[in-house]
Write an enzyme that holds these catalytic residues in place. Structure first.
Site, mmCIF file in Angstrom:
data_model
loop_
_atom_site.group_PDB
_atom_site.id
_atom_site.type_symbol
_atom_site.label_atom_id
_atom_site.label_comp_id
_atom_site.label_asym_id
_atom_site.label_seq_id
_atom_site.Cartn_x
_atom_site.Cartn_y
_atom_site.Cartn_z
ATOM 1 C CG PHE A 1 -0.252 0.409 2.613
ATOM 2 C CD1 PHE A 1 -0.134 1.894 2.848
ATOM 3 C CD2 PHE A 1 0.574 -0.528 3.302
ATOM 4 C CE1 PHE A 1 0.495 2.171 4.060
ATOM 5 C CE2 PHE A 1 1.007 -0.102 4.474
ATOM 6 C CZ PHE A 1 1.236 1.172 4.793
ATOM 7 C CE LYS B 1 -2.748 -8.834 -3.883
ATOM 8 N NZ LYS B 1 -3.288 -7.881 -3.433
ATOM 9 N NE ARG C 1 -3.765 -2.515 3.824
ATOM 10 C CZ ARG C 1 -2.762 -2.667 4.797
ATOM 11 N NH1 ARG C 1 -1.978 -1.393 5.447
ATOM 12 N NH2 ARG C 1 -2.158 -3.657 5.074
ATOM 13 C CB SER D 1 5.199 -7.348 6.125
ATOM 14 O OG SER D 1 4.509 -8.501 6.060
ATOM 15 C CB CYS E 1 10.771 -0.602 2.989
ATOM 16 S SG CYS E 1 11.037 -0.120 1.155
ATOM 17 C CD GLU F 1 9.062 -2.717 8.284
ATOM 18 O OE1 GLU F 1 8.459 -3.834 8.296
ATOM 19 O OE2 GLU F 1 9.358 -2.032 7.275
#
Lengths: 498, 498, 498, 498
Positions: free
Chosen positions: C148, C172, C176, C225, C280, C382
């Site tokens: 997202f 894909k 969100r 993640s 990230c 994180e």
């Protein structure tokens, strides 16, 4: 006295109609003679190279590379003999000769990668079902002309890369110290290089001009002084050849106020006085940023010079041997005389040095000038001797302006701890080889060697990746196949009654 | 009449003290004049380029590339106008001009890859904790001198790559068809090229010699005839510059007995007569292997020539337009006269062609000679017109010997179905650009363009990867950092009472 | 309410049997719905990609690249609309969305270099008259699963490189904030991408598992993640696919005592709080070397935080917008609660922030913890929110040990002026992307993006040169031709009676 | 009986709690035993590799390469001994072992290019005064698991490249013929590889599973059968490692009607029966296009088989030695029995062969099946024995469809003279290594080895350029320096009263 001859088509050839003495610079004695090739002898070498070319260019690169693998081994096994020949004729200390040889071997190691280096670029479908690729094909006969100061290393910059690329080669080394060069060429034969692939002709301007004018010679690599480099470049190019001509240098080292002075001065001693300063990457000028820096550098250099040992190169305990010839000794000594006249401060005077038992040798002690200015001739000229000049400036920018204003742009370095100073310097300085806390930033064999401004004429540098491009000619193939048959299945289908 | 001027520092400049007519070759009328720059005007352009250099070389490559992205778009949006200008002054058919433009755009597309192309090589630990890397830095002011036959494409071979590499540029295009070149340069300004980065000076030998002698010009790219290429190469190199000079051609197509003749003849028609043969990659010689092949090829070519339409380039229904100038028309026609005298069979004679309504245009019909021999002048010389010669030989080897004996080595091709014939030919032929069933093997923009022998002087080819190397100077940095402090933790550790 | 659907074979497809709300995080309102694809819908997308593959892989790379040239232009023309969609669903400030888009466009620019990037290696004479070359051929159907936080940029890391390499793609994106991703895919169609080459399916685990298990999918790129990355890597590999899976991060910035603190703190503010820390490559940990450094950094950060503006992303005057969802807001807030419990000093508490008129938005003010220790959960996890932790150590080595002990190794940076500190750090730190005075060392598009340790599973990094290798399969051809005929002159020589 | 042990940290280690016989396949006698490592022994090897890593990764690449230079020399000096060990345990003819060794040495030669291969990409000015570059850093401990059929070559595909890239290595070779592998590892030590850099553990599934599960192992290279390759890939990846796993093959050779049949059949004999067909690049299937071609090929193969000599590998007069084990002999013989049952025509039956004096050896004569169909098990399975199947089809397209429908895609070749057939085949066939008139298109060491489909799991191929990327981790550094001082001249300028 022995006469050093030529290597043509795999055989030693005398051609000693004209000869010249070869001296031991540590004793001043003539120990050998060297043959000076006639135009006919050079042409014979070119003819041998031309004849050897077709079979050699068709030899798979991996097989050419394997000759280099064996050659590396022979160089290592014969290292002591090679270094003794260098020291005997050039004068440099044996350890220093070993360093030179090692650098030469590194170029042979790189030449072992020929199959990797010769890969061309392949493009599928540059158009519908059309492919295109580049091949880097050998040129044919190539030639090299090399200087006295590295009789082993500089030839090894050139011909190993030239021959693994599929060319044949005619080498004209310096006539002042020809023996190690010739011996190394014989080792290459022993390693499996076919006759005629590498030829060595000793000689003078007659040989050079024959190489420059013979239409069979496709490319010329030269290392020497700038006036000759310009002559080689202009003449070779006017004759339609590709030429790379490396010339003179006057490399400056900048010492910043934040430099680690112990490291810097130790590095500068070797860079200024190693091999008597007879290196195109030597550092003959220190630019101190700030008077404090200048005072500290000069004080330390003076102290180090007091400890420096000068004597015959055969004794590894010595730091510096003699200059190469009587003429060169006189020239360098003349510059020291001049510097004092020009108003520089002669902090250390090496002119009076005595080497017991070697009174006729061409020994000059290390000399150090302070307060040198850009107007002085000792600053402007390439002296090629153990003479270090210190110039003082107020800022990094002033130091860089000085370097950029000099006609040469071979090497330079900076001593600092500051990332920004290093980046600004390396980005903007108009010099081809740049060191950061590295005094002699000679590129390793897998990079390429080349100065800027009047230190290099041509567009490709010596050895490394650029050598592959210099010693090959691009050929681009574009291919499509008419499609009648295969896809339709007509031609290739057998008549069948099923 | 309008006068085509110069583009200097972002502005159009007249300098029309000396002018020359520009003709429409389809009508023979002078339609414009072109200014011929004085030495001072050329020096002003060089000065503008010199002034623009520092900021431009510091502009990140991706930003330089983005100017090219926008420029490509503007070229596409203005394609019709550009092609109309080309046809108006050069004469070629509009569709052919569009093909030229498309090839030029492909070079702009390649220039968009500048950040990728400018990557240097980085080596960690060339020694203990010593790193070394190469940068490919811009040269400064570079220059290009381009011919009449591709007023749009050949300049686009040069300056887009030069400027994305960080150089500035002075272009001297052909004075015979200057308008499209200048207009394209204005589009580059519109795309965001800062003033002074690209300058255009129209002119003659005065302009050329100024570029050759000005010490601020670092590199020269040239495309034209071989005598001028040699002059440019010798003079530019004698002045210490790097030079690539592309000269003439006489490209042979081999037709093998197993060739797909329909494909081959169709391909040869375009290659021989397209753009009136005024292309350095045109095919003016067919080498037929075997008399059967020769008879079949000649018969088909004759039939095709009967159908070929000649007329003004503004009509896309035509296959071929006029020659570029009256002088060139006379020269080409003279070769046709000579060929008959030399004993070749003039199978198709295009000399009497009439184009209604364009009687004063420089039209010559397609000419076909059979039984041409290597001794004839029409075989040896580059005619640069719609004249195709057929030579007959007995074997592939004989065909290749013929090609290798010719002074030029620009392009060549073979028509065959046989893998071995193609491989043997492409491997051994002494020509730089080789086609297999591809008549005009012009390398795509991401490869490089260059002939062998007297078709190219220099070591690096035009455009593509070689252009990156030609337009940059290698700088090699060797870096170590004195280790006092960090590893020991002394300098960087704060005083602590824990 | 609109429903965001799928793009399959060039057409928008609803498949809205299952849907999910899409919220505006600045208001907390559900503004759209997104369709969640069934397995059948995903299979239809895969089938479309499979069907489009043969023609697309045969399309010349330059033509594939030209779609990217046009696509770049369309992205620039539609930038405002794209950014509005991002801000509307993700919440980030418009300027920040523009930065994201710009990074995405840079990947499209790199994809324009496809013909250069796809060049294979060609070797002549790997044996006598045997040649060998490598082609990098497309894989077929490839897939991407994206997070997202960069709905525009991360998809553009993947599919442009995949498709210019000749693959087709099923994307894909995050459910969100799906709208900008889909709109961008439609622009690609408009730019000329044939139907089926790029397909977008919105969805959840059903879609992911279909992509992982369908044997037609050859390769999967994932960003998200670490737990999911591990699942994707293990499952995709167990199904025989090639997979690159990029996971979580906890990037540390080291501040050395000699750092330029103004620069460093300014850089850290953006790196820690920009896009709410939902990056990230964000910096959630500062490691201050020495207490003096620590005190100074904390004081300055505190002062800067007092000035930071938080509010809806539609107002470019704001520095930070809301978190992406209510759930994520609660999770991040929970970490701030926990940090205080764990004993860290909460220097700045952003929990109580009010944004007038946006009371239901997911706004959290910037939080700053000092004296954080490696044992704390706020250090280890994180958080992906606007929470910056300061850890204090005594030396560079201690700072590096800390980083190397953490499970993640995505990015890191150091602030210093010292060349040695930078070199020692960059050489030895076990992290994939390293900055020196650069807080977010995201590699530019012509390099590649990849962490170390548990931040990346797979051997090839995302985008840049590694993407070419990831999205292609090597094919090596070795070719010789039987020589009967040509050299002997038998087959190709015509019968002759001369 | 001697027991072949392990090499750990530079020392031979016994760990002979579990042992297994090693047989001479030419006699059927157990001649040695091999130790089967426990998990603890494997962990000790991993620990040794882990301990050796830091110093080795900091060793300059050129010094690592020099170990390979010496190693190559030792391999050549010990070639006879190595080949004797191979033949003694594997059975292949000595000349064939020498061929295997030579291929292995070529990988060592390529490893000598490490400094060239490890160059990273360097970009100046990715932003204003920001530079970025990539380093390819060593991974740490890497591992290899290798098959019985090339006990010398396949390990040399792996560990020389791994270690010159700076990694350390644990090798688990085949337990059936372990001696040459171990001896070669000892030569590497002798060449200067420091203890712990290369470790060898003999063993079985216990050793394999320990390597797969130990978190210190970063990467695994595997060559063997497809079921095991899948297990290795899935398990290694699930444990977060990078894995390349090469599996089985069923390589088809297409013979076109225009092929040079003498060449083709001669090539096929070696490709089908050399080393008893126990090669992953062997040709067990000939696809003849057209019945005439099929009849001619079968007739010639039959005639050649009648002349083929089978006997102990120690006699270089033999063409083929025994199969590797009794079990494998039984399995291959079972396939010959089955083929007849399935309806294929057994043209030559090698089952009854007698080798006088070697009655207990595992000898099977060459077998030839004609009229094999894709439904037969002898067609579908990898037999790995001297059994050649001929399939007949009507067109090139049908031949290609057959190949593409097979689960494996390792190697394939075509025999033809036609350029178009070759290009269409090499472009479209779904196989990784493709020969044109080359029966075993094993890429040379400076290209990379890898099949497609179920012949390779992973994205990077074995050895060559791909090995560099597989055995290194990309690190990208982005660097800028704060500019306070240098340009302004403040910091570095000394206080002056001029």
């Amino acid at each position: 006295m022995n006469t050093v001859g030529h290597l043509i088509n795999g055989a030693l050839v005398a051609d000693a109609a004209r000869v010249q003495n070869v001296y031991n610079p540590a004793t001043g004695e003539a120990t050998k003679q060297v043959a000076l090739a006639s135009a006919e002898t050079v042409q014979a070498a070119i003819a041998a190279a031309q004849a050897a070319f077709p079979a050699w260019r068709d030899t798979p690169p991996i097989k050419r590379a394997r000759v280099m693998f064996r050659f590396k081994q022979l160089l290592e096994e014969n290292a002591d003999k090679i270094c003794a020949l260098i020291t005997d004729e050039h004068g440099k200390v044996l350890n220093d000769a070993m360093g030179e040889l090692q650098r030469g071997i590194e170029n042979v190691e790189y030449a072992c990668c020929a199959p990797e280096l010769l890969k061309g670029e392949h493009s599928k479908n540059v158009g519908p079902a059309i492919d295109s690729w580049s091949e880097f094909q050998a040129l044919g006969v190539t030639a090299g002309i090399t200087p006295f100061n590295f009789p082993c290393m500089v030839p090894l910059w050139m011909w190993p890369m030239a021959v693994v690329c599929g060319n044949t080669f005619v080498l004209k080394p310096s006539e002042r110290d020809p023996s190690s060069t010739l011996f190394i060429a014989q080792l290459a034969q022993e390693a499996g290089l076919p006759p005629g692939v590498l030829n060595v002709v000793n000689g003078d301007k007659v040989a050079v001009d024959t190489l420059l004018s013979d239409p069979r010679v496709q490319a010329i690599s030269f290392v020497g002084s700038t006036p000759i480099a310009e002559y080689i470049y202009a003449t070779g190019c006017a004759n339609g050849k590709r030429v790379q001509a490396l010339g003179g240098a006057k490399n400056h080292a900048i010492v910043m106020p934040d430099a680690d002075l112990d490291n810097a001065v130790s590095a500068l001693m070797g860079a200024a006085y190693g091999s008597c300063g007879e290196r195109c990457m030597a550092i003959p000028v220190v630019v101190a940023v700030g008077d404090e820096t200048g005072d500290a550098v000069v004080a330390r250099l003076k102290a180090e010079l007091a400890k420096m040992k000068v004597g015959p190169g055969t004794d590894n305990g010595n730091d510096m041997g003699p200059l190469v010839t009587r003429e060169h000794f006189n020239k360098v000594k003349g510059y020291v005389d001049l510097g004092a006249d020009e108003g520089a401060s002669l902090v250390v005077d090496g002119r009076g040095i005595k080497v017991p038992g070697h009174e006729a040798g061409y020994f000059l002690g290390g000399c150090l000038f302070d307060h040198v200015t850009p107007q002085m001739k000792i600053y402007r000229d390439e002296i090629f001797g153990p003479v270090l000049s210190v110039v003082r400036v107020e800022s990094l920018q002033a130091a860089m302006d000085l370097i950029d204003a000099h006609e040469y742009g071979n090497g330079t370095c900076i001593f600092t701890r500051d990332g920004e100073a290093a980046r600004y310097f390396t980005d903007n300085i108009k010099v081809g080889m740049v060191g950061v806390n590295v005094p002699l930033p000679v590129p390793v064999a897998y990079h390429s060697f080349g100065g800027w401004k009047r230190s290099l004429f041509g567009d490709l540098s010596a050895y490394g990746p650029d050598a592959v491009r210099f010693y090959t000619r691009r050929k681009t193939i574009t291919q499509r196949w008419p499609s009648a048959g295969v896809r339709e299945g007509a031609v290739f289908t057998f008549p069948s009654n099923r």
